[in-house]
Each structure stands twice: as C-alpha cells, then as structure tokens.
Design a protein around this motif. Sequence first.
Motif, PDB file in Angstrom:
ATOM      1  N   GLU A  63       0.823  -1.218   0.000  1.00 18.03           N
ATOM      2  CA  GLU A  63       0.000   0.000   0.000  1.00 18.03           C
ATOM      3  C   GLU A  63       0.860   1.273   0.000  1.00 18.03           C
ATOM      4  O   GLU A  63       0.546   2.251  -0.676  1.00 18.03           O
ATOM      5  N   ARG A  64       1.966   1.242   0.751  1.00 23.04           N
ATOM      6  CA  ARG A  64       2.875   2.404   0.819  1.00 23.04           C
ATOM      7  C   ARG A  64       3.386   2.782  -0.564  1.00 23.04           C
ATOM      8  O   ARG A  64       3.772   3.911  -0.812  1.00 23.04           O
ATOM      9  N   PHE A  65       3.460   1.827  -1.467  1.00 18.21           N
ATOM     10  CA  PHE A  65       3.986   2.089  -2.803  1.00 18.21           C
ATOM     11  C   PHE A  65       2.875   2.219  -3.840  1.00 18.21           C
ATOM     12  O   PHE A  65       3.131   2.310  -5.033  1.00 18.21           O
ATOM     13  N   GLY A  66       1.636   2.199  -3.388  1.00 23.36           N
ATOM     14  CA  GLY A  66       0.502   2.408  -4.275  1.00 23.36           C
ATOM     15  C   GLY A  66      -0.126   1.130  -4.815  1.00 23.36           C
ATOM     16  O   GLY A  66      -1.004   1.187  -5.672  1.00 23.36           O
ATOM     17  N   PHE A  67       0.328  -0.018  -4.315  1.00 25.94           N
ATOM     18  CA  PHE A  67      -0.211  -1.289  -4.810  1.00 25.94           C
ATOM     19  C   PHE A  67      -1.242  -1.858  -3.843  1.00 25.94           C
ATOM     20  O   PHE A  67      -1.045  -1.864  -2.629  1.00 25.94           O
ATOM     21  N   ARG A  68      -2.312  -2.368  -4.420  1.00 26.68           N
ATOM     22  CA  ARG A  68      -3.349  -3.021  -3.610  1.00 26.68           C
ATOM     23  C   ARG A  68      -3.621  -4.422  -4.131  1.00 26.68           C
ATOM     24  O   ARG A  68      -3.468  -4.688  -5.315  1.00 26.68           O
ATOM     25  N   PRO A  69      -4.031  -5.299  -3.218  1.00 30.27           N
ATOM     26  CA  PRO A  69      -4.180  -6.700  -3.601  1.00 30.27           C
ATOM     27  C   PRO A  69      -5.511  -7.006  -4.288  1.00 30.27           C
ATOM     28  O   PRO A  69      -6.488  -6.281  -4.122  1.00 30.27           O
ATOM     29  N   TYR A  70      -5.520  -8.074  -5.047  1.00 28.93           N
ATOM     30  CA  TYR A  70      -6.760  -8.745  -5.408  1.00 28.93           C
ATOM     31  C   TYR A  70      -6.824  -9.927  -4.456  1.00 28.93           C
ATOM     32  O   TYR A  70      -5.985 -10.837  -4.559  1.00 28.93           O
ATOM     33  N   PHE A  71      -7.759  -9.910  -3.541  1.00 23.90           N
ATOM     34  CA  PHE A  71      -7.724 -10.842  -2.404  1.00 23.90           C
ATOM     35  C   PHE A  71      -7.663 -12.297  -2.839  1.00 23.90           C
ATOM     36  O   PHE A  71      -7.048 -13.130  -2.185  1.00 23.90           O
ATOM     37  N   TYR A  72      -8.307 -12.620  -3.987  1.00 23.50           N
ATOM     38  CA  TYR A  72      -8.462 -14.014  -4.402  1.00 23.50           C
ATOM     39  C   TYR A  72      -7.211 -14.582  -5.061  1.00 23.50           C
ATOM     40  O   TYR A  72      -7.033 -15.780  -5.140  1.00 23.50           O
ATOM     41  N   GLU A  73      -6.364 -13.677  -5.573  1.00 25.64           N
ATOM     42  CA  GLU A  73      -5.132 -14.104  -6.252  1.00 25.64           C
ATOM     43  C   GLU A  73      -3.942 -13.476  -5.536  1.00 25.64           C
ATOM     44  O   GLU A  73      -3.625 -12.313  -5.778  1.00 25.64           O
ATOM     45  N   PRO A  74      -3.277 -14.232  -4.691  1.00 18.77           N
ATOM     46  CA  PRO A  74      -2.199 -13.638  -3.877  1.00 18.77           C
ATOM     47  C   PRO A  74      -1.099 -12.971  -4.714  1.00 18.77           C
ATOM     48  O   PRO A  74      -0.397 -12.105  -4.214  1.00 18.77           O
ATOM     49  N   TRP A  75      -0.963 -13.368  -5.964  1.00 23.11           N
ATOM     50  CA  TRP A  75       0.107 -12.831  -6.826  1.00 23.11           C
ATOM     51  C   TRP A  75      -0.283 -11.529  -7.519  1.00 23.11           C
ATOM     52  O   TRP A  75       0.564 -10.827  -8.035  1.00 23.11           O
ATOM     53  N   HIS A  76      -1.560 -11.199  -7.551  1.00 24.34           N
ATOM     54  CA  HIS A  76      -2.041 -10.089  -8.388  1.00 24.34           C
ATOM     55  C   HIS A  76      -2.140  -8.781  -7.588  1.00 24.34           C
ATOM     56  O   HIS A  76      -2.897  -8.675  -6.632  1.00 24.34           O
ATOM     57  N   TRP A  77      -1.379  -7.783  -8.029  1.00 22.81           N
ATOM     58  CA  TRP A  77      -1.322  -6.486  -7.349  1.00 22.81           C
ATOM     59  C   TRP A  77      -1.586  -5.375  -8.361  1.00 22.81           C
ATOM     60  O   TRP A  77      -1.075  -5.413  -9.468  1.00 22.81           O
ATOM     61  N   GLU A  78      -2.394  -4.401  -7.949  1.00 23.93           N
ATOM     62  CA  GLU A  78      -2.777  -3.314  -8.858  1.00 23.93           C
ATOM     63  C   GLU A  78      -2.281  -1.978  -8.333  1.00 23.93           C
ATOM     64  O   GLU A  78      -2.437  -1.669  -7.145  1.00 23.93           O
ATOM     65  N   TYR A  79      -1.711  -1.206  -9.246  1.00 23.24           N
ATOM     66  CA  TYR A  79      -1.199   0.112  -8.892  1.00 23.24           C
ATOM     67  C   TYR A  79      -2.344   1.122  -9.021  1.00 23.24           C
ATOM     68  O   TYR A  79      -2.866   1.318 -10.112  1.00 23.24           O
ATOM     69  N   VAL A  80      -2.739   1.719  -7.902  1.00 24.87           N
ATOM     70  CA  VAL A  80      -3.975   2.515  -7.898  1.00 24.87           C
ATOM     71  C   VAL A  80      -3.739   4.025  -7.800  1.00 24.87           C
ATOM     72  O   VAL A  80      -4.695   4.789  -7.727  1.00 24.87           O
ATOM     73  N   ARG A  81      -2.484   4.487  -7.813  1.00 26.54           N
ATOM     74  CA  ARG A  81      -2.259   5.933  -7.666  1.00 26.54           C
ATOM     75  C   ARG A  81      -2.404   6.669  -8.983  1.00 26.54           C
ATOM     76  O   ARG A  81      -2.129   6.104 -10.021  1.00 26.54           O
TER      77      ARG A  81
END
Length: 306
Positions: free
Chosen positions: A288-306
């Motif tokens: 989160e500190r770097f702007g990434f948030r998880p997709y809870f169902y896929e531990p590998w999948h991270w989305e940059y939301v900034r």
Amino acid sequence: MKYKKVHVALVVFALVVVAAVLSFAARSSRGQSATPKAGSLVKPAILKVNRTNVSSAEASSPFAAAATRNAVLRDELRWAFGGKEQRGWYLYDSLINETLKLQSDGEAGDFGGALASWQKKIGLTGDDVLDQDSLMALVSNWQSRRLKNHSDANPDELVTAPASDFYDPSRPAELRQAERNTYAAYKQMLAAAIADPTLNLAHTSDGELAPTEKYFKIVSAFRSPEYQNQLRRQSPNAGSAGLAVHSPHTTGRALDLYVGGDPVNTKDSNRAIQVNTPAYRWLVRNAERFGFRPYFYEPWHWEYVR
Ligand SMILES: [Zn+2]
C-alpha cells in the motif's frame, strides 16, 4: 484481637471476590450483544483479582464463545465467489488482520476485539464472529479498493522492463511491458523488499534481484486485449478471474508477482502455500505504501492505484 483483624480482612476479601464475580456474571449474562469495550474493561479487572479464576470465567464469556466459533468458521464457512463455492477464510488471514489493523498475524487474543470494532464501524452487530456477513463486508471492502479505471493502456504509457525482472526471463519484449508509473513504483517497492533483511532476497551488488531469486519477480504485467483474448481461447475453462474479458492487465497497472508455489494457480492448496510465504505477507503489510493493492483471491495479483 489479631485473629479478629485477620477475620475481618478475610470477610472483606471474600466480599470483594463475590462482588467481582457477580458483576462479571451480570455483564456476561447480558451476553451476546455485549460490546467489546465492556469486555476489554472486564478482563484486566478479573485478571488482577485471581489469575486461576480467569480461565474458567473466560471459558464461558462471549469472547471465548466467539473465538470457538471463529476457529470453526475459519476452515468451514461456506460462501460463494466467482461462481464457485468457497470454504473457510483461512486463506485471507493476513488480509483480514491487515484490514482489522492488527500489529501481527495470529494474535488470537486481539482478534475478537479488533473484529468487533470493525464490525461496528461498518454497521454490523459487532458480535466478534467472522460469519458470512462479515466476510462479505471484508470482500467488498477489498474489492472497492481495486483499480477503477480499466481503460486499455496507450502504447506511449508503456515501458519495456528488462528480462531480469521477470520470473521467466525468456519472455519476449512485448510481454514485458508495464505502465510507466506502475513499473517505477514496483522498482521502489522491490528496493524496499531487498533492503529488508527478514526477506533475505538474493540480489546483485547494484540492488537488483539475483537471477536465482524467484520471489518478487514479475510473472505477468501488461497484456494487450488481443493477447488476453488469445489466452482465454487457449484455456476457456480457466475461470473468470485471471482471464476476465476486461482484465486489469490491459491497463498495464496490474502486476502478477511471484509469491511462491505455482505462480498463478487459484487452487486452495496452492494459495495456502502462497499466503504463508514471507514475500506475500510482506506485500500485504507494505505494498500500500507504494501504491499497490491486492486482489484478495489471487495472492500474486497487485494493482497500482495511484
Ligand atoms: Zn493478474
């Protein structure tokens, strides 16, 4: 005279104990709707009176009842997601703890209180039990924090990352693209992960992941709508999540990172391995500190939301 003093002291002590027990019983009997605040006030008071009474008192408290219930639901709760029946919420321990703002994973003592506070904050009963309603509320919370804009990336927004950033370094250049700011944020996050001695990541002298290191490497980043369609044709039964028609991967802002196990396999047994790796737990606490948030169902999948 001396005996009398002792006797009076004993009577006073007995009265204090009786009063404490009665007051506890009164609070407990109000029972299931007791607020966690009342609970947390009760516990230390009783602890000071007599430690050995605590376990028996607590065993019948609403706290203990909730803890027992949660221990069962963690493995057994039946719910549905992505058109599939799901079982338990044990795969989401780290995410749940992070959402409930616990300091570290697995502090059972704090769990009830933290859950009840969160339940009340969002308008649920606050009964300390992570049942279907509470889990659905957690899932909506996680889902609501994901990338909202799914517009396909423009070619000029993309950069091509070096092969050494990838789990599969033989990946062709057109499959190594990511949105520019997403990639920059990934590299910052990676530097922080490499600098964290608890992760013990193998790295080169110039601060890149070593060729032998797998954790935190990119499995997949930008996928063009055409490539996404092609993947879907190749495995039509792969399920809705990874190969969605409007995949966030076409934005260039979604990164699949290696967090252990089979890199992108949603089987519970595989995700159980992934969610327990130091890499995944680190991401849950720090991404989160770097702007990434998880997709809870896929531990590998991270989305940059900034
Ligand atoms: Zn993904």
